[in-house]
Design an enzyme around this catalytic site. Structure first.
Site, PDB file in Angstrom:
ATOM      1  N   VAL A   1     -56.199  31.632 -11.094  1.00 50.04           N
ATOM      2  CA  VAL A   1     -57.591  31.636 -10.652  1.00 50.04           C
ATOM      3  C   VAL A   1     -57.996  33.029 -10.175  1.00 50.04           C
ATOM      4  O   VAL A   1     -57.262  33.688  -9.427  1.00 50.04           O
ATOM      5  CB  VAL A   1     -57.792  30.598  -9.525  1.00 50.04           C
ATOM      6  CG1 VAL A   1     -59.165  30.758  -8.884  1.00 50.04           C
ATOM      7  CG2 VAL A   1     -57.628  29.188 -10.080  1.00 50.04           C
TER       8      VAL A   1
ATOM      9  N   ASN B   1     -49.927  26.171  -6.455  1.00 45.60           N
ATOM     10  CA  ASN B   1     -49.578  27.572  -6.258  1.00 45.60           C
ATOM     11  C   ASN B   1     -50.841  28.396  -5.979  1.00 45.60           C
ATOM     12  O   ASN B   1     -51.802  28.352  -6.750  1.00 45.60           O
ATOM     13  CB  ASN B   1     -48.867  28.110  -7.503  1.00 45.60           C
ATOM     14  CG  ASN B   1     -48.274  29.486  -7.286  1.00 45.60           C
ATOM     15  OD1 ASN B   1     -48.966  30.434  -6.966  1.00 45.60           O
ATOM     16  ND2 ASN B   1     -46.970  29.589  -7.467  1.00 45.60           N
TER      17      ASN B   1
ATOM     18  N   ILE C   1     -51.492  31.432  -6.353  1.00 46.96           N
ATOM     19  CA  ILE C   1     -51.767  32.457  -7.349  1.00 46.96           C
ATOM     20  C   ILE C   1     -52.177  31.832  -8.678  1.00 46.96           C
ATOM     21  O   ILE C   1     -52.881  32.461  -9.469  1.00 46.96           O
ATOM     22  CB  ILE C   1     -50.539  33.369  -7.549  1.00 46.96           C
ATOM     23  CG1 ILE C   1     -50.240  34.131  -6.262  1.00 46.96           C
ATOM     24  CG2 ILE C   1     -50.741  34.353  -8.696  1.00 46.96           C
ATOM     25  CD1 ILE C   1     -49.010  35.006  -6.336  1.00 46.96           C
ATOM     26  N   GLU C   2     -51.776  30.586  -8.908  1.00 49.32           N
ATOM     27  CA  GLU C   2     -52.043  29.967 -10.203  1.00 49.32           C
ATOM     28  C   GLU C   2     -53.323  29.120 -10.182  1.00 49.32           C
ATOM     29  O   GLU C   2     -54.409  29.615 -10.434  1.00 49.32           O
ATOM     30  CB  GLU C   2     -50.824  29.166 -10.652  1.00 49.32           C
ATOM     31  CG  GLU C   2     -49.603  30.060 -10.886  1.00 49.32           C
ATOM     32  CD  GLU C   2     -48.390  29.324 -11.371  1.00 49.32           C
ATOM     33  OE1 GLU C   2     -48.439  28.731 -12.458  1.00 49.32           O
ATOM     34  OE2 GLU C   2     -47.367  29.330 -10.646  1.00 49.32           O
ATOM     35  N   MET C   3     -53.224  27.840  -9.824  1.00 50.96           N
ATOM     36  CA  MET C   3     -54.394  26.964  -9.909  1.00 50.96           C
ATOM     37  C   MET C   3     -55.074  26.725  -8.563  1.00 50.96           C
ATOM     38  O   MET C   3     -56.187  26.212  -8.497  1.00 50.96           O
ATOM     39  CB  MET C   3     -53.984  25.650 -10.581  1.00 50.96           C
ATOM     40  CG  MET C   3     -53.498  25.888 -12.008  1.00 50.96           C
ATOM     41  SD  MET C   3     -52.665  24.485 -12.792  1.00 50.96           S
ATOM     42  CE  MET C   3     -54.079  23.515 -13.296  1.00 50.96           C
TER      43      MET C   3
END
Length: 338
Positions: A91, A131, A133-135
């Site tokens: 994201v 996470n 950093i991810e979703m």
């Protein structure tokens, strides 16, 4: 239980949402040539409806904070179920510290992620959602969002007998990921007796792979992975390097060790290594040939090997030609629930 890429299940992936949820037959169980049946946990049996639901979740950006990043964003079928970049991107364009490992044949892995921190695909499925950093989502928020989508709520009722739950999400995504299988490659057909399946260059590369080049010491078995963790001297020249498996196992001997990835469909899933530092397979061969970056935890399987340019070309030919299947799981994004 396994799903042959040529099975009738592949037809399902081209059907509309309405058609897919109407099918209730269990998936076929015959594995593709060269692979054993996919292990399936007793508490998460494979059904066509569950797989269809898991595929929708896998491709749905609404599982992320910005409604844009899906599992498929980092595990794109068009890019070997990776993302074609050195690092995973989440994201807001945030970058992770490791490359996105392929989902292909992850059903055969005994531990998931580069560092093995998840024991099963079910355990793995919800990690990227949470996470930062991810979703970048909380599970309770995802559950609430999906329960507000009638198409998902209806399917969860049909598949699990409940509203949307995080447990159901994990089981559905894992069930779908167990269909991302690649076998029946030229190597498999050659091994089964078809001596025309591999070119002469690929045959020479195969001999090097299982012999002088020592590749099969770790890339072993039907999935070309020993499911273990090795320090192969990648990224170890940095002052602050990724400790890999050691952060999970707390064993000093695991410092800088990462899971051996499958080599099936390796031609599609570059760049390579856990840090995406090798752009090409030629660079991968060069790294191994020189014995990696020396460090006190370097595996004994890694040492200097003299590989001539022609031998390097043959090795790459074997990995690309020999391990790329005509039945590649080129899954397309499904129609998403509304």
């Amino acid at each position: 239980m396994n799903l042959s890429p040529r099975s009738s299940l592949s037809v399902l992936f081209g059907l509309s949402l309405a058609a897919s949820v109407a099918i209730s037959a269990d998936p076929p169980s015959k594995p593709p040539l060269g692979l054993p049946s996919v292990p399936v946990p007793s508490d998460n049996p494979m059904t066509t409806e569950k797989i269809a639901l898991g595929k929708q979740l896998f491709f749905d950006g609404r599982l992320s904070a910005d409604n844009k990043v899906s599992c498929a964003s980092c595990h794109d079928p068009a890019k070997g179920f990776s993302n074609g970049e050195p690092f995973a991107t989440g994201v807001g364009g945030k970058k992770g510290g490791r490359s996105a490992p392929t989902v292909i044949n992850s059903a055969y892995a005994t531990l998931q992620f580069w560092d093995g921190r998840a024991k099963t695909l079910e355990d793995q499925a919800l990690g990227p959602i949470q996470n930062p950093i991810e979703m970048t989502m909380k599970l309770e928020d995802v559950v609430k969002r999906l329960n507000g989508i009638e198409g998902y709520k209806t399917q969860f009722k049909r598949v699990f007998g409940t509203d949307v739950t995080s447990d159901g999400m994990a089981k559905a995504i894992a069930a779908y990921e167990r269909t991302v299988i690649s076998g029946n490659a030229p190597f498999d057909r050659f091994k089964a007796g078809d001596k025309s399946a591999l070119s002469e260059a690929a045959q020479r590369g195969q001999k090097l792979f299982f012999g002088k080049a020592h590749c099969s010491a770790c890339h072993a078995g039907p999935n070309f992975s020993d499911n273990s963790f090795h320090n192969i001297g990648v990224g170890m020249g940095k002052k602050y390097f990724d400790k890999g498996r050691a952060d999970i196992s707390k064993l000093s001997g695991d410092t800088g060790a990462f899971k051996t990835p499958t080599l099936r469909e390796i031609a599609k899933s570059g760049p390579y290594f856990h840090d995406g530092s090798a752009k090409t397979l030629e660079e991968v061969v060069d790294h191994y040939a020189k014995g990696g970056i020396p460090n006190e935890w370097l595996d004994e399987e890694i040492f200097n090997i003299k590989i001539a340019p022609t031998e390097k070309a043959d090795l790459v030919k074997f990995m690309t030609e020999g391990l790329s299947s005509p039945d590649y799981p080129d899954h397309k994004a499904p129609e998403l629930p509304k």
